[in-house]
Every structure is written in structure tokens, then in C-alpha cells.
Design a protein around this motif. Structure first.
Motif, short mmCIF file in Angstrom:
data_model
loop_
_atom_site.label_atom_id
_atom_site.label_comp_id
_atom_site.label_asym_id
_atom_site.label_seq_id
_atom_site.Cartn_x
_atom_site.Cartn_y
_atom_site.Cartn_z
N ILE A 1 33.02 7.52 12.51
CA ILE A 1 33.52 6.40 13.31
C ILE A 1 33.96 5.27 12.39
CG2 ILE A 1 32.06 6.95 15.31
CD1 ILE A 1 30.17 4.70 14.44
N GLY A 2 35.00 4.56 12.82
CA GLY A 2 35.42 3.36 12.10
C GLY A 2 34.82 2.16 12.78
N ILE B 1 35.78 9.85 15.78
CA ILE B 1 35.67 9.23 17.09
C ILE B 1 36.37 7.87 17.05
CG2 ILE B 1 34.14 8.58 18.97
CD1 ILE B 1 33.94 11.49 18.18
N SER B 2 37.46 7.77 17.79
CA SER B 2 38.29 6.57 17.77
C SER B 2 37.89 5.58 18.86
CB SER B 2 39.76 6.97 17.95
OG SER B 2 40.56 5.86 18.27
N ALA C 1 44.30 6.45 7.12
CA ALA C 1 44.22 7.30 5.94
C ALA C 1 42.79 7.46 5.46
CB ALA C 1 45.08 6.70 4.82
N LEU C 2 42.06 6.36 5.46
CA LEU C 2 40.68 6.37 4.99
C LEU C 2 39.81 7.28 5.85
CD1 LEU C 2 38.71 5.16 2.93
CD2 LEU C 2 38.31 3.28 4.53
N LEU C 3 39.98 7.19 7.16
CA LEU C 3 39.17 8.01 8.07
C LEU C 3 39.48 9.50 7.90
CD1 LEU C 3 39.30 5.82 11.30
CD2 LEU C 3 37.31 6.24 9.85
N LEU D 1 28.65 8.93 11.02
CA LEU D 1 28.74 8.19 9.77
C LEU D 1 29.78 7.11 10.01
CD1 LEU D 1 28.34 7.70 6.71
CD2 LEU D 1 30.13 9.42 6.31
N ALA D 2 29.43 5.87 9.74
CA ALA D 2 30.34 4.74 9.99
C ALA D 2 31.12 4.38 8.72
CB ALA D 2 29.57 3.53 10.50
N ILE D 3 32.41 4.10 8.91
CA ILE D 3 33.29 3.66 7.82
C ILE D 3 33.82 2.27 8.15
CG2 ILE D 3 35.33 4.16 6.44
CD1 ILE D 3 33.22 6.30 6.17
#
Length: 375
Positions: A72-73, A173-174, A158-160, A95-97
Motif C-alpha cells: 500500500i502507498g 492496494i490503491s 513507479a516506486l510501488l 507493507l506500506a510505502i
């Protein structure tokens, strides 16, 4: 010049969207698009519960034997915070970004830390190279298009994707949800997935090489989606998503604090959407946001019109933001004002992949209607 016309249903009009069109009943193309796509984008009632349960089981199965089953972002905003909350409610192991582009408000940082600690979610924070990113953001300001937030949006995407591959996670998960975020006006903002366009603007106005900036092209998207099977799921399309109710849940259960406006968790986004867009481009994104809420039945037209009749945010804070942005970009107020007075351009004035992007969007929407791609 067109005669002024406002949609009979939402508050979109010819002044805020020059390409808007209306049907015989005076309803705009944005509302008609909403009606056309809502069934393929959002599940409702008992079907939503069944589909969400099935999706949750798929995600759990994909994560067996791994530390995490989804990615997840998180930004500290409403949507991403509720995604974090919902994934834990469903028994998932996210896992959170967090993408730190140098513009986080203090409140956003506190929200992220507080919420993830309370939910017991691991966090990876990616801190962008400021010299590179500053040069790219300034390039878009000098490019004089209304797409100044694209450098952030593209990098987050890109990072996700790349972190999903790195950790062998099949589901991202957006926080996007069609119910309250359906209106898309290319003349307001374009380029989220168009690396060709981003490169072309930077090539013309930039001076620092983008050695570490996270980015992706269409071949990478093909690889990550079809060869590695990573899926981007808008999980909020599987529930009855009501902004006001969600905010109360976050405040009551997680101690989350509201930051004053849509996407105002970022100082630059607040400034760009609340000052640069209205002042230079005569674009007020509140028209789109509030029209979505009207179509979702979460606000009435009269209330929406009253809100857009006010300043996007405090005039005093706008003045503070002008000074802060100039200082952070290391430009003078005169240089900033000169940029603001530059002739307005469009993404169409630079090399881009617009036609192919539209083809991809239509293809994905078709796959969604056929049940071959998640909502």
C-alpha cells in the motif's frame, strides 16, 4: 468563445472545462461517463461483499510463506489512510510505502507515523534526491502546462511497481476510488503514466540528470502486469465509500487529523492546486472533486457551488506558501512571477504518448467489464 453553460446535474461548466459537452437534457459528458462506467468500476450491495471476500482470499493465498501479502502507498491523506485501516480489518498483511518528495506537511508525517504504529504496519520511506526532483518540478513550471504534480504521481507509481517486484508481492492496494474520483480532464492534468512526455519537458527545461528518479515505461508495465502478474487493485471500489463517514472513522479510531483540503497533506500540492492552477491556468479542481461527490450522492449541488465560491484555502497561507516555495526552489519572487506570466502551454505542445495511453485505458476498462481485471 462559447456561451456559458453549466451541467444540469453537477457543477462542471464551459468556464472550467473548455472541451466539455452536453446531451439533450443538459447533462455533461463527465456525468454520462460516470453513469457509463460506474457498474464496471464499483461493486454494490451483497455482490460487493462477495467480491471483496473473494479478492481478500486471493490476496491471502498469494502471500502464503511471505512476510507480506500486499503493498500500500501511504501519504497521510484520507484515501490512503483508510486503505491501511481496511486492509488490517480484512486480515491482510500490508507493507506500506511512503514517497517523501520533500514537500510533506508536518501533519501528514504525524498522521502516517501515528496510524501505521496503531495498525502495526511496517513502513518503507523512499526519500527522493532533492536536486533531481527540484529540477524536474521546476522544468514543469517552466514548461507552463497545468501538469506540475505529474513528477510526483509518476514516481509514486513507479516506486510501488518496483517495490512489489522486489518483495514478490502480487497485489498493490490503491486508494483510488471511482465513486469520488471519476472526473478526468486531460487539459487539467496529464502524464501520470507517460514517461515520454515527462522526459520531453525535462529535456527542454531541466539541467540535472535524472539518475535516481523512479520511473517506468510501457514495456515495464507489460512485464510487471502480464509476465509477473502484479495487480493494482482499487479496493475502495469494493465497498460503500463515503468520504465524510470514513474521515470520522479515521479520527475516532486512529487519531488521524484532517489537514484542511483534498491532497493538502502535501505543501506543494496544496499550493499548486490552490494557487498556481487557479491563478495561472484558471483551473479549480474543486469543480471536479465536488461534482464527483454530487454524482455519488454525498453532497448536493447548492453546497458544492457555495464551496467553490470561496477561496481554495486561506489567502494568508497562500502568501506564506509563495515565499516557502520560492525559497525551497532557490528562485526569487520575480523569477516565480515571471514563470506565472509565461504563455500557457498544453501537454500537446511536447512529445507524448497520449493516443497510446488512451488506448490502454480503454483496454483496461474493457477487461474490467469482462471481469478479467480487478476494479
Amino acid at each position: 468563445m462559447r456561451d456559458y453553460q453549466e451541467c444540469n446535474r453537477c457543477i462542471m461548466n464551459t468556464a472550467v472545462d473548455r472541451n466539455i459537452n452536453f446531451d439533450a437534457e443538459g447533462v455533461c459528458n463527465h456525468c454520462n461517463r460516470y453513469d457509463e462506467l460506474i457498474e464496471s468500476r464499483v461493486f454494490k450491495g451483497d455482490l460487493a461483499k462477495d467480491k471483496l471476500a473473494a479478492l481478500t482470499n486471493k490476496i491471502k493465498e498469494s502471500g502464503k510463506g511471505k512476510d507480506y501479502d500486499c503493498l500500500i502507498g501511504v501519504s497521510g491523506g484520507v484515501d490512503s489512510t483508510y486503505v491501511a485501516y481496511l486492509t488490517k480489518q480484512l486480515g491482510l498483511r500490508p507493507l506500506a510505502i511512503h514517497f517523501d518528495n520533500g514537500w510533506n506537511s508536518e501533519l501528514a508525517v504525524k498522521n502516517v507515523e501515528k496510524v501505521l504504529k496503531k495498525l502495526d504496519i511496517d513502513l518503507i520511506t523512499y526519500v527522493i534526491d532533492w536536486n533531481e526532483f527540484k529540477d524536474l518540478q521546476l522544468s514543469f513550471l517552466k514548461g507552463s502546462t497545468p501538469d506540475g504534480e505529474i513528477p510526483t504521481d509518476h514516481a509514486i507509481g513507479a516506486l510501488l511497481w518496483k517495490e512489489a517486484l522486489k518483495h514478490n508481492i502480487k497485489y498493490i492496494i490503491s486508494g483510488m476510488n471511482f465513486t469520488t474520483e471519476s472526473i478526468s480532464v486531460p487539459d487539467w492534468s496529464y502524464g501520470h503514466s507517460d514517461w515520454k512526455y515527462i522526459k520531453s519537458v525535462h529535456k527542454k527545461f531541466g539541467s540535472v540528470k535524472l539518475k535516481t528518479y523512479p520511473h517506468f515505461g510501457f514495456l515495464f508495465l507489460f512485464y510487471v502486469n502480464f509476465l509477473r502478474g502484479v495487480r493494482n487493485v482499487s479496493i475502495l471500489n469494493y465497498i460503500d465509500y463515503n468520504k465524510e463517514k470514513v474521515m470520522r472513522v479515521l479520527e475516532d479510531e486512529l487519531g488521524w487529523v484532517y489537514y484542511g483540503g483534498k491532497h493538502h497533506e502535501s505543501i506543494y500540492t496544496r499550493f499548486y492546486q490552490g494557487y498556481i492552477l487557479p491563478q495561472k491556468f484558471k483551473v479549480d479542481k474543486r469543480y471536479g472533486h465536488l461534482s464527483d461527490l454530487i454524482n455519488a450522492g454525498q453532497i448536493n449541488k447548492q453546497s458544492a457551488l457555495k464551496e467553490v465560491d470561496s477561496e481554495p484555502y486561506s489567502v494568508d497561507l497562500q502568501k506564506q506558501d509563495v515565499e516557502y516555495v520560492c525559497k525551497k526552489f532557490n528562485i526569487t519572487l520575480q523569477e516565480f512571477n515571471s514563470i506565472m506570466e509565461t504563455e500557457i502551454k498544453s501537454f500537446r505542445d511536447y512529445p507524448n504518448s497520449y493516443s497510446f495511453v488512451q488506448f490502454l485505458r480503454k483496454t483496461v476498462n474493457t477487461l474490467r467489464r469482462l471481469g478479467l481485471y480487478p476494479k
